[in-house]
Design a protein around this motif. Structure first.
Motif, PDB file in Angstrom:
ATOM      1  N   CYS A   2       0.839  -1.205   0.000  1.00 56.97           N
ATOM      2  CA  CYS A   2       0.000   0.000   0.000  1.00 56.97           C
ATOM      3  C   CYS A   2       0.870   1.249   0.000  1.00 56.97           C
ATOM      4  CB  CYS A   2      -0.928  -0.006   1.214  1.00 56.97           C
ATOM      5  SG  CYS A   2      -2.045   1.420   1.299  1.00 56.97           S
ATOM      6  N   SER A   3       1.958   1.217   0.744  1.00 51.41           N
ATOM      7  CA  SER A   3       2.900   2.340   0.803  1.00 51.41           C
ATOM      8  C   SER A   3       4.308   1.802   0.606  1.00 51.41           C
ATOM      9  CB  SER A   3       2.807   3.066   2.155  1.00 51.41           C
ATOM     10  OG  SER A   3       1.496   3.567   2.371  1.00 51.41           O
ATOM     11  N   GLU A   4       5.135   2.604  -0.017  1.00 50.22           N
ATOM     12  CA  GLU A   4       6.512   2.197  -0.233  1.00 50.22           C
ATOM     13  C   GLU A   4       7.250   2.089   1.101  1.00 50.22           C
ATOM     14  OE1 GLU A   4       7.982   1.128  -2.927  1.00 50.22           O
ATOM     15  OE2 GLU A   4       6.109   1.355  -4.034  1.00 50.22           O
ATOM     16  N   SER A   5       8.284   1.310   1.111  1.00 49.18           N
ATOM     17  CA  SER A   5       9.012   1.035   2.353  1.00 49.18           C
ATOM     18  C   SER A   5       9.658   2.305   2.905  1.00 49.18           C
ATOM     19  CB  SER A   5      10.089  -0.021   2.112  1.00 49.18           C
ATOM     20  OG  SER A   5       9.509  -1.245   1.729  1.00 49.18           O
ATOM     21  N   CYS A   6       9.686   2.376   4.230  1.00 52.12           N
ATOM     22  CA  CYS A   6      10.393   3.461   4.914  1.00 52.12           C
ATOM     23  C   CYS A   6      11.825   2.988   5.163  1.00 52.12           C
ATOM     24  CB  CYS A   6       9.711   3.803   6.244  1.00 52.12           C
ATOM     25  SG  CYS A   6       8.080   4.541   6.048  1.00 52.12           S
ATOM     26  N   PHE A   7      12.762   3.705   4.612  1.00 52.08           N
ATOM     27  CA  PHE A   7      14.161   3.307   4.713  1.00 52.08           C
ATOM     28  C   PHE A   7      14.705   3.600   6.109  1.00 52.08           C
ATOM     29  CE2 PHE A   7      13.530   4.158   0.149  1.00 52.08           C
ATOM     30  CZ  PHE A   7      13.883   2.907  -0.333  1.00 52.08           C
ATOM     31  N   PRO A   8      15.853   3.029   6.447  1.00 49.01           N
ATOM     32  CA  PRO A   8      16.468   3.339   7.745  1.00 49.01           C
ATOM     33  C   PRO A   8      16.633   4.839   7.928  1.00 49.01           C
ATOM     34  CG  PRO A   8      17.583   1.470   6.743  1.00 49.01           C
ATOM     35  CD  PRO A   8      16.616   1.988   5.711  1.00 49.01           C
ATOM     36  N   GLY A   9      16.347   5.278   9.138  1.00 50.74           N
ATOM     37  CA  GLY A   9      16.343   6.706   9.426  1.00 50.74           C
ATOM     38  C   GLY A   9      14.947   7.288   9.461  1.00 50.74           C
ATOM     39  N   PHE A  10      13.957   6.477   9.017  1.00 50.57           N
ATOM     40  CA  PHE A  10      12.559   6.892   9.019  1.00 50.57           C
ATOM     41  C   PHE A  10      11.734   5.841   9.738  1.00 50.57           C
ATOM     42  CE2 PHE A  10      14.515   9.070   5.529  1.00 50.57           C
ATOM     43  CZ  PHE A  10      13.882  10.305   5.468  1.00 50.57           C
ATOM     44  N   ARG A  11      10.556   6.234  10.152  1.00 46.95           N
ATOM     45  CA  ARG A  11       9.623   5.311  10.784  1.00 46.95           C
ATOM     46  C   ARG A  11       8.261   5.448  10.118  1.00 46.95           C
ATOM     47  NH1 ARG A  11       5.935   7.816  14.040  1.00 46.95           N
ATOM     48  NH2 ARG A  11       6.396   9.954  14.697  1.00 46.95           N
ATOM     49  N   LYS A  12       7.437   4.412  10.323  1.00 48.10           N
ATOM     50  CA  LYS A  12       6.102   4.433   9.735  1.00 48.10           C
ATOM     51  C   LYS A  12       5.162   5.260  10.603  1.00 48.10           C
ATOM     52  CE  LYS A  12       5.590  -0.071   9.420  1.00 48.10           C
ATOM     53  NZ  LYS A  12       5.048  -1.395   9.037  1.00 48.10           N
ATOM     54  N   SER A  13       4.389   6.111   9.949  1.00 48.54           N
ATOM     55  CA  SER A  13       3.392   6.937  10.633  1.00 48.54           C
ATOM     56  C   SER A  13       2.039   6.631  10.010  1.00 48.54           C
ATOM     57  CB  SER A  13       3.728   8.424  10.470  1.00 48.54           C
ATOM     58  OG  SER A  13       2.746   9.228  11.090  1.00 48.54           O
ATOM     59  N   ALA A  14       1.107   6.155  10.815  1.00 51.87           N
ATOM     60  CA  ALA A  14      -0.170   5.646  10.312  1.00 51.87           C
ATOM     61  C   ALA A  14      -0.968   6.744   9.620  1.00 51.87           C
ATOM     62  CB  ALA A  14      -0.982   5.052  11.458  1.00 51.87           C
ATOM     63  N   GLN A  15      -1.666   6.326   8.566  1.00 48.50           N
ATOM     64  CA  GLN A  15      -2.607   7.210   7.882  1.00 48.50           C
ATOM     65  C   GLN A  15      -3.984   7.018   8.510  1.00 48.50           C
ATOM     66  OE1 GLN A  15      -2.603   6.708   3.641  1.00 48.50           O
ATOM     67  NE2 GLN A  15      -0.376   6.793   3.467  1.00 48.50           N
ATOM     68  N   GLU A  16      -4.607   8.096   8.875  1.00 48.47           N
ATOM     69  CA  GLU A  16      -5.883   8.016   9.570  1.00 48.47           C
ATOM     70  C   GLU A  16      -6.937   7.370   8.676  1.00 48.47           C
ATOM     71  OE1 GLU A  16      -8.959  10.948  12.026  1.00 48.47           O
ATOM     72  OE2 GLU A  16      -7.158  11.751  11.068  1.00 48.47           O
ATOM     73  N   GLY A  17      -7.632   6.388   9.238  1.00 45.92           N
ATOM     74  CA  GLY A  17      -8.699   5.732   8.511  1.00 45.92           C
ATOM     75  C   GLY A  17      -8.243   4.706   7.495  1.00 45.92           C
ATOM     76  N   ARG A  18      -6.940   4.385   7.423  1.00 40.09           N
ATOM     77  CA  ARG A  18      -6.423   3.409   6.470  1.00 40.09           C
ATOM     78  C   ARG A  18      -5.877   2.209   7.232  1.00 40.09           C
ATOM     79  NH1 ARG A  18      -4.821   5.278   1.567  1.00 40.09           N
ATOM     80  NH2 ARG A  18      -5.011   3.066   0.997  1.00 40.09           N
ATOM     81  N   PRO A  19      -5.719   1.073   6.552  1.00 41.27           N
ATOM     82  CA  PRO A  19      -5.130  -0.112   7.212  1.00 41.27           C
ATOM     83  C   PRO A  19      -3.700   0.172   7.667  1.00 41.27           C
ATOM     84  CG  PRO A  19      -6.203  -0.706   5.144  1.00 41.27           C
ATOM     85  CD  PRO A  19      -6.161   0.791   5.175  1.00 41.27           C
ATOM     86  N   PRO A  20      -3.189  -0.657   8.577  1.00 43.34           N
ATOM     87  CA  PRO A  20      -1.822  -0.428   9.095  1.00 43.34           C
ATOM     88  C   PRO A  20      -0.746  -0.458   8.019  1.00 43.34           C
ATOM     89  CG  PRO A  20      -3.013  -2.000  10.475  1.00 43.34           C
ATOM     90  CD  PRO A  20      -3.861  -1.774   9.267  1.00 43.34           C
ATOM     91  N   CYS A  21      -1.002  -1.152   6.895  1.00 39.52           N
ATOM     92  CA  CYS A  21       0.010  -1.220   5.838  1.00 39.52           C
ATOM     93  C   CYS A  21       0.104   0.073   5.045  1.00 39.52           C
ATOM     94  CB  CYS A  21      -0.294  -2.372   4.892  1.00 39.52           C
ATOM     95  SG  CYS A  21      -0.271  -3.989   5.692  1.00 39.52           S
ATOM     96  N   CYS A  22      -0.848   0.976   5.239  1.00 42.66           N
ATOM     97  CA  CYS A  22      -0.822   2.273   4.555  1.00 42.66           C
ATOM     98  C   CYS A  22      -0.308   3.311   5.552  1.00 42.66           C
ATOM     99  CB  CYS A  22      -2.211   2.649   4.054  1.00 42.66           C
ATOM    100  SG  CYS A  22      -2.932   1.420   2.934  1.00 42.66           S
ATOM    101  N   TYR A  23       0.780   3.954   5.226  1.00 44.88           N
ATOM    102  CA  TYR A  23       1.428   4.839   6.192  1.00 44.88           C
ATOM    103  C   TYR A  23       2.261   5.888   5.466  1.00 44.88           C
ATOM    104  CZ  TYR A  23       4.884   1.268   5.015  1.00 44.88           C
ATOM    105  OH  TYR A  23       5.695   0.399   4.333  1.00 44.88           O
ATOM    106  N   HIS A  24       2.656   6.901   6.240  1.00 41.11           N
ATOM    107  CA  HIS A  24       3.623   7.882   5.767  1.00 41.11           C
ATOM    108  C   HIS A  24       4.977   7.540   6.392  1.00 41.11           C
ATOM    109  CE1 HIS A  24       0.463  10.326   4.057  1.00 41.11           C
ATOM    110  NE2 HIS A  24      -0.167  10.363   5.213  1.00 41.11           N
TER     111      HIS A  24
END
Length: 831
Positions: free
Chosen positions: A487-509
């Motif tokens: 759903c979302s591209e991988s977050c590389f080292p140095g970043f973390r996943k931030s959930a998108q409101e109202g979307r499944p956990p696999c969709c994130y910023h």
């Protein structure tokens, strides 16, 4: 010779294209056949019948199973239309061409069991009818939990192994390829709901998200009017879709995908779906690259031989076989009686048919048909061996069987088939079996192949359940490499996943880690704070060891401050030497020579005091820093205060005999120094006894460094000491201010007031700067304040005097002083 009959039922799929016999006479003749009633119109169903006949002939040739008994069979087609589902079972039960419930016109009671499949809903409808008569039914389709309910289906038995672990295997496949965004297509029935629950549970536990769930209706009208699966597949961003179920309407979805959908997806399916559509298609096939889970089963070499010899001349009553010969080998065909007339190429057989029409290997479902026949045969064998005396033999050599007694043997049946594999009909004893993972390859002109590319073993150790040969996999057209389904591209080292409101956990910023936190892996949910002894690098993917530092003598700042401290200390010693050398001059004698020497000696040590602040701190230096600073400056300020009081008192002695004259004669101002110093010593003693300074480290002020500093201990005590010094400076300034209008010959009150102003300004400014500065700069600021305030005292009080002593000696004469005094002030002593 005795005879026993087995009936084979399967369903007709009305929602997909199929072969049509154009000759109606051929159709009617087929319904009148003696032993085989064939209405098979799909190749996969026909393969069931071939496997069924192969098993019957194997058993009849085997002298160890049912000796002196031959198995006969009838084959019926069951329409998928629910109104006509029970037509064939009634025809079988009554033994007539019309349906008469609760009646049988068969003269022999030799029907052993009915085999049904591969649709479980159709088998369930038949099972409810057969349950009334306690008629044995063996289901050869995929295992379905609801069919094991003995309250509804007391005489229904399932041959296929359970698929309990299959959801776990599918999810492991997703994890192997890092697919976390997956679509699901399931049947909208009880079995579909159970499968959906199991799949979602496994997906949630392994952080795989559902892009959509397409539920296929279980009837024709809803399939065409309310089917939303195809639009969902077209719109989804997921590149992987799982098709899971065992219903004829779900196979219609497979057909639609294969023929009409050109948005390339990776299809993950179970083995019962026949991907070999009977049509020539191009290389661009929507099902190319599909991954298929199938139960491992043994291969029978005799089955291939059987297929090679299965022809119309040997089986003249197999009308569908005759039709295949007509279609593929251009044989002459008689429409009225559905028979081959001749003109066929020599030595033709089924193995010469294209692979998109016919597979030589036994499929999983055909294997289940084979085992179902053997399960009935073994049950009959046990029953006849133990209870042969209860079954009187008819005159024609056929055996009468009480079918309900066969249920006792079927429900406990456990045997090894000719391949050596264990078959168990008891659902409580069924174990999860291993799976083969196949890859569907497509070639031009509709030629296809299922290539084994891996296995799934539910009972293997954790982490070793699934094995895949990635290099062998052919991916769907449009994917030059391993497809991504996220759903979302991988977050590389140095970043973390931030959930998108109202979307499944696999969709994130992807959000960058906060200061001094790192993520050293891809797709981390949280960043990890570095220990105090480490700091995050620029990319924030690794913690580096911090460098331990302090205000050292080797540092440029430390060297500068040390040079200043030594220089001012030497300068103060030089001033003291000048005053000692010229101690007999009026300017040295004028303002209490002893206090002057005391102040200069104290200032010399005040300038040396910063040396305690520089270098690696330890407990002793931390205590000395504050105590020496407090005591030395107390002595210096109390000396200035005593000098100020002396000046004021000296110029106010105008009437002999007053108290002031006594104070001056008794040198009472000199007692100010020990009294003030004693008060400061008491404050320091309380400070050191309650909360003394100690060695501390500052890991946050300077990035990448741990600064070793002295912690003040009690901030209240530190501010009390500093406040006491400022109050003494304020008192000295006040006394100097009162004597500002007195004669200024050798009067140092003006210079002392300036020095106190400098002292107060320095330390009042020091407080806000001290609280806003971090690290080594705090120490440097404190050292700098000590040097500036000490230099203020030295410069304002002693530099003017040194200037006169060294550069204006004529002004340091007694007569010069008197002349200057008489010229500026006239004192009337006659008053």
């Amino acid at each position: 010779m005795m005879f026993s009959w087995i009936f084979l039922f399967w369903f007709l799929q009305n929602i997909v294209p199929f072969y049509n016999f154009n000759d109606s006479q051929c159709y009617s003749n087929r319904r009148k056949s003696c032993h085989i009633v064939m209405e098979i119109i799909r190749n996969i169903a026909y393969q069931y019948s071939v496997s069924f006949i192969f098993a019957i002939e194997e058993i009849n040739r085997n002298t160890h199973i049912l000796p002196n008994t031959s198995l006969g069979f009838d084959i019926y087609n069951v329409n998928s239309n629910r109104w006509d589902t029970l037509e064939a079972p009634f025809l079988c039960l009554t033994g007539m061409g019309i349906m008469i419930p609760n009646y049988t016109c068969r003269r022999q009671n030799n029907i052993a069991a009915l085999l049904t499949g591969a649709s479980w809903p159709t088998s369930a409808h038949i099972g409810r009818l057969l349950n009334i008569y306690n008629f044995p039914q063996v289901y050869f389709g995929p295992y379905v939990t609801i069919l094991s309910d003995r309250h509804q289906f007391s005489s229904l038995y399932q041959t296929a192994p359970k698929d309990t672990s299959l959801p776990h295997g599918i999810v492991l496949l997703m994890l192997h390829f890092n697919w976390t965004w997956v679509g699901l297509v399931l049947m909208d029935d009880n079995n579909g709901a159970e499968i959906l629950s199991d799949l979602r549970g496994e997906m949630d536990r392994n952080h795989v998200c559902t892009a959509f769930v397409g539920m296929i209706p279980g009837n024709v009208a809803s399939f065409f009017n309310k089917n939303k699966a195809i639009p969902q597949i077209m719109k989804t961003t997921a590149n992987v879709v799982v098709i899971y179920g065992d219903n004829e309407y779900l196979s219609g979805i497979i057909f639609c995908i294969g023929y009409f959908l050109m948005n390339w997806k990776v299809w993950v399916m179970k083995s019962q779906w026949d991907l070999n559509f009977t049509a020539d298609v191009f290389l661009l096939d929507s099902l190319h690259g599909s991954l298929i889970f199938t139960h491992q089963h043994a291969e029978f070499s005799d089955f291939r031989k059987f297929i090679q010899t299965y022809n119309p001349s040997k089986y003249p009553d197999d009308y569908y076989l005759a039709y295949l010969w007509k279609q593929h080998f251009n044989c002459s065909f008689s429409g009225p009686d559905c028979k081959i007339l001749g003109n066929c190429p020599p030595n033709v057989s089924l193995d010469m048919l294209p692979r998109n029409y016919w597979e030589m290997d036994m499929s999983e479902e055909s294997y289940n048909v084979f085992n179902s026949v053997y399960a009935v045969a073994h049950s009959l064998h046990e029953m006849t061996s133990k209870q042969v005396q209860n079954y009187p033999q008819e005159e024609n050599g056929e055996m009468n069987i009480n079918r309900w007694e066969l249920n006792h043997f079927l429900k406990n049946m456990n045997f090894k088939n000719p391949a050596g594999n264990t078959v168990d009909l008891d659902p409580q004893r069924k174990l999860d079996t291993d799976y083969d993972i196949l890859n569907h390859w497509n070639f031009p002109l509709g030629l296809r192949q299922k290539m084994k590319i891996g296995t799934f073993s539910p009972n293997a150790p954790e982490g070793q359940e699934i094995f895949l040969s990635d290099h062998m996999i052919q991916w769907p057209t449009g994917f030059a490499e391993l497809p991504r389904s996220v759903c979302s591209e991988s977050c590389f080292p140095g970043f973390r996943k931030s959930a998108q409101e109202g979307r499944p956990p696999c969709c994130y910023h992807c959000t960058q880690c906060p200061h001094n936190e790192i993520s050293n892996e891809t797709d981390m949910d949280h960043c990890v704070r570095c220990p105090e002894s480490h700091y995050a690098n620029t990319e924030q993917n690794h913690c580096l060891q911090k460098t331990v530092t302090f205000l050292a003598y080797e540092d440029p700042l430390g060297m500068a401050l040390t040079s200043l401290a030594l220089s001012f200390s030497a300068l103060t010693a030089g001033v003291l030497g000048v005053f000692v050398k010229y101690h007999h001059t009026p300017i040295v004698k004028a303002n209490n020579q002893a206090l002057t020497y005391t102040l200069l000696i104290t200032l010399t040590f005040c300038f040396l005091c910063p040396l305690v602040y520089i270098g690696h701190p330890n407990t002793a230096t931390c205590i000395l820093q504050q105590s020496t600073f407090a005591v030395l400056f107390t002595v210096a300020l109390s000396t200035v205060l005593a000098k100020s009081v002396t000046v004021v008192l000296a110029f106010r002695i105008t009437v002999p005999g007053r108290l002031i004259r006594w104070i001056m004669i008794s040198r009472a101002p000199n007692f100010i120094i020990p009294i003030c110093t004693l008060i400061q010593l008491v404050l320091c003693g309380i400070w050191l006894s309650t909360s003394p300074p100690f060695v501390d480290s500052d890991a946050y002020s300077n990035h990448g460094h741990i600064i070793i500093i002295c912690n003040k201990g009690s901030t209240i005590a530190f501010h009390s000491v500093l406040g006491y010094l400022c109050s003494m400076a304020l008192g000295s300034y006040t006394m100097a201010y009162l004597s500002r209008n007195l004669p200024n010959t050798f009067n140092e009150a003006k210079f002392m007031s300036f020095s106190m102003l400098i002292f107060l300004s320095v330390w009042v400014t020091f407080l806000p700067v001290y609280h806003s500065t971090k690290g080594k700069l705090v120490v440097a600021m404190e050292v700098f304040s000590i040097l500036v305030s000490s230099a203020g005292l030295l410069g304002c009080i002693f530099v003017p005097k040194c200037y006169i002593i060294l550069f204006r000696p004529h002004r340091n004469m007694l007569h010069q002083v008197r002349n200057k005094a008489h010229s500026r002030v006239k004192v009337d002593y006659t008053v």
